[in-house]
Design an enzyme around this catalytic site. Structure first.
Site, mmCIF file in Angstrom:
data_model
loop_
_atom_site.group_PDB
_atom_site.id
_atom_site.type_symbol
_atom_site.label_atom_id
_atom_site.label_comp_id
_atom_site.label_asym_id
_atom_site.label_seq_id
_atom_site.Cartn_x
_atom_site.Cartn_y
_atom_site.Cartn_z
ATOM 1 N N LEU A 1 10.720 -9.168 6.275
ATOM 2 C CA LEU A 1 11.772 -8.969 7.275
ATOM 3 C C LEU A 1 11.868 -7.511 7.697
ATOM 4 O O LEU A 1 12.900 -7.070 8.210
ATOM 5 C CB LEU A 1 13.115 -9.475 6.737
ATOM 6 C CG LEU A 1 13.141 -10.965 6.390
ATOM 7 C CD1 LEU A 1 14.493 -11.359 5.803
ATOM 8 C CD2 LEU A 1 12.823 -11.811 7.617
ATOM 9 N N GLY A 2 10.780 -6.762 7.496
ATOM 10 C CA GLY A 2 10.777 -5.368 7.933
ATOM 11 C C GLY A 2 11.898 -4.557 7.327
ATOM 12 O O GLY A 2 12.566 -3.793 8.016
ATOM 13 N N TYR B 1 11.379 -1.114 -11.175
ATOM 14 C CA TYR B 1 12.642 -1.379 -10.492
ATOM 15 C C TYR B 1 13.781 -1.150 -11.485
ATOM 16 O O TYR B 1 14.071 -1.970 -12.330
ATOM 17 C CB TYR B 1 12.692 -2.804 -9.958
ATOM 18 C CG TYR B 1 11.609 -3.172 -8.977
ATOM 19 C CD1 TYR B 1 10.903 -2.199 -8.274
ATOM 20 C CD2 TYR B 1 11.281 -4.511 -8.744
ATOM 21 C CE1 TYR B 1 9.911 -2.548 -7.373
ATOM 22 C CE2 TYR B 1 10.296 -4.864 -7.836
ATOM 23 C CZ TYR B 1 9.605 -3.882 -7.169
ATOM 24 O OH TYR B 1 8.613 -4.232 -6.284
#
Length: 325
Positions: free
Chosen positions: A207-208, A56
């Site tokens: 949360l998709g 990241y």
């Protein structure tokens, strides 16, 4: 915040995914000060399971988390990942799967330095490396446990066969994979296997990728560099079909006086005390909203309605292959 057990590791049952704090995948700018406030607020609320990875940024997110946890390291269960970057002897890296023992050694030393800690609580292989047998990967990680550099071993997006082979080398504490009301793939084989073996499950993107919050009604609102703008589930007819999932979640949210995000997280929490969702955010307000799902209990009828929703139309993104090595 209630706690659950992932194998023998106790964690807050809602964690915090820190990836988006470094501008990864969602597009838009970064605000380190707000991100650090978000991490601090998470700890205050009992959200003490913190997730990052060397890729990241690369590196920027671990550095950010390390700064945020200065003086508070003993309050958290800290998880990070390796395996997406291949490191050279010259200190440079290339983006490719590499879980060779030599690369793992380079990765863990870098993560320890960036995170400003002498140990990592949960260390994941980020993706399977088709060139390195999983026995060699877990064998090296087992040595790191013995050396005290990591406490627990995790896998991410692994196949059932690879999980069994890994477990035969050293106890695996947790598997991290995508799981939510619109990504139900783990239910068929993965979750039953994990429960057989006593391995916990960490659900990323609960949360998709923001879809289940109900705030995305058009792809036109996304930045051009937002990963989701090209995701199959956010495009064309798939996007229109998937709005039906959001509408059903929103209906129940109105019934219980909660937000759609809280309902989606509460549904996941109800799937078992061995599942820890790690919703990602870089804002205090969203963190507080997500953490409040810990206090939301849905009725059996509401849980049934949610479970009967058809999974999302469209494929997940292409790098998530269930590789066996």
């Amino acid at each position: 915040m209630k706690k659950i057990s992932l194998g023998k590791l106790d964690v807050s049952r809602i964690g915090l995914g820190c990836m988006s704090m470094s501008g990864v995948y969602t597009g838009g700018g970064t605000d380190d000060a707000e991100s650090i406030r978000t991490i601090h607020r998470a700890l205050d609320l009992g959200v003490t399971f913190i997730d990052t990875a060397e890729v990241y940024g690369p590196y920027k997110n671990e550095e950010l988390v390390g700064r945020a946890l200065a003086g508070r390291r003993d309050q958290v269960v800290l998880a990070t990942k390796f395996g997406y970057l291949s490191h050279g002897s010259d200190g440079q890296y290339i983006r490719q799967f590499d879980s060779s023992p030599a690369n793992i050694r380079i990765c863990v030393e870098g993560s320890l330095k960036r995170l400003r800690t002498d140990h990592i609580d949960l260390y994941y292989q980020h993706r399977m490396d088709p060139r390195t047998p999983v026995e060699d990967v877990v064998g090296t990680m087992s040595d790191l446990v013995t050396e005290g550099k990591i406490r627990h071993i995790g896998l991410s997006e692994s196949s059932p066969e690879a999980i069994r082979r890994a477990q035969a080398v050293h106890p695996i504490t947790a598997l991290q994979s995508e799981y939510s009301l619109w990504s139900r793939e783990p239910e068929a084989e993965i979750l039953p296997l994990l429960r057989e073996l006593g391995i916990g499950f960490v659900a990323y993107s609960p949360l998709g990728r923001g879809f289940l919050t109900g705030t995305i009604r058009s792809t036109g609102t996304m930045d051009s560099d937002d990963f989701r703008a090209k995701n199959p589930r956010f495009t064309g007819d798939n996007f229109k079909k998937n709005l039906g999932i959001v509408d059903e979640v929103g209906s129940i949210a109105r019934d219980v006086g909660a937000t759609p995000a809280q309902v989606a997280i509460a549904w996941l929490l109800a799937q078992g005390n061995d599942i820890a969702p790690i919703p990602g955010t870089k804002r205090v307000s969203r963190l507080e909203e997500n953490a409040a799902a810990d206090g939301l209990t849905l009725t059996a009828e509401q849980l049934s309605r949610l479970s009967e929703i058809s999974p999302a139309a469209g494929d997940r993104y292409t790098d998530m292959q269930h590789l066996t090595a």
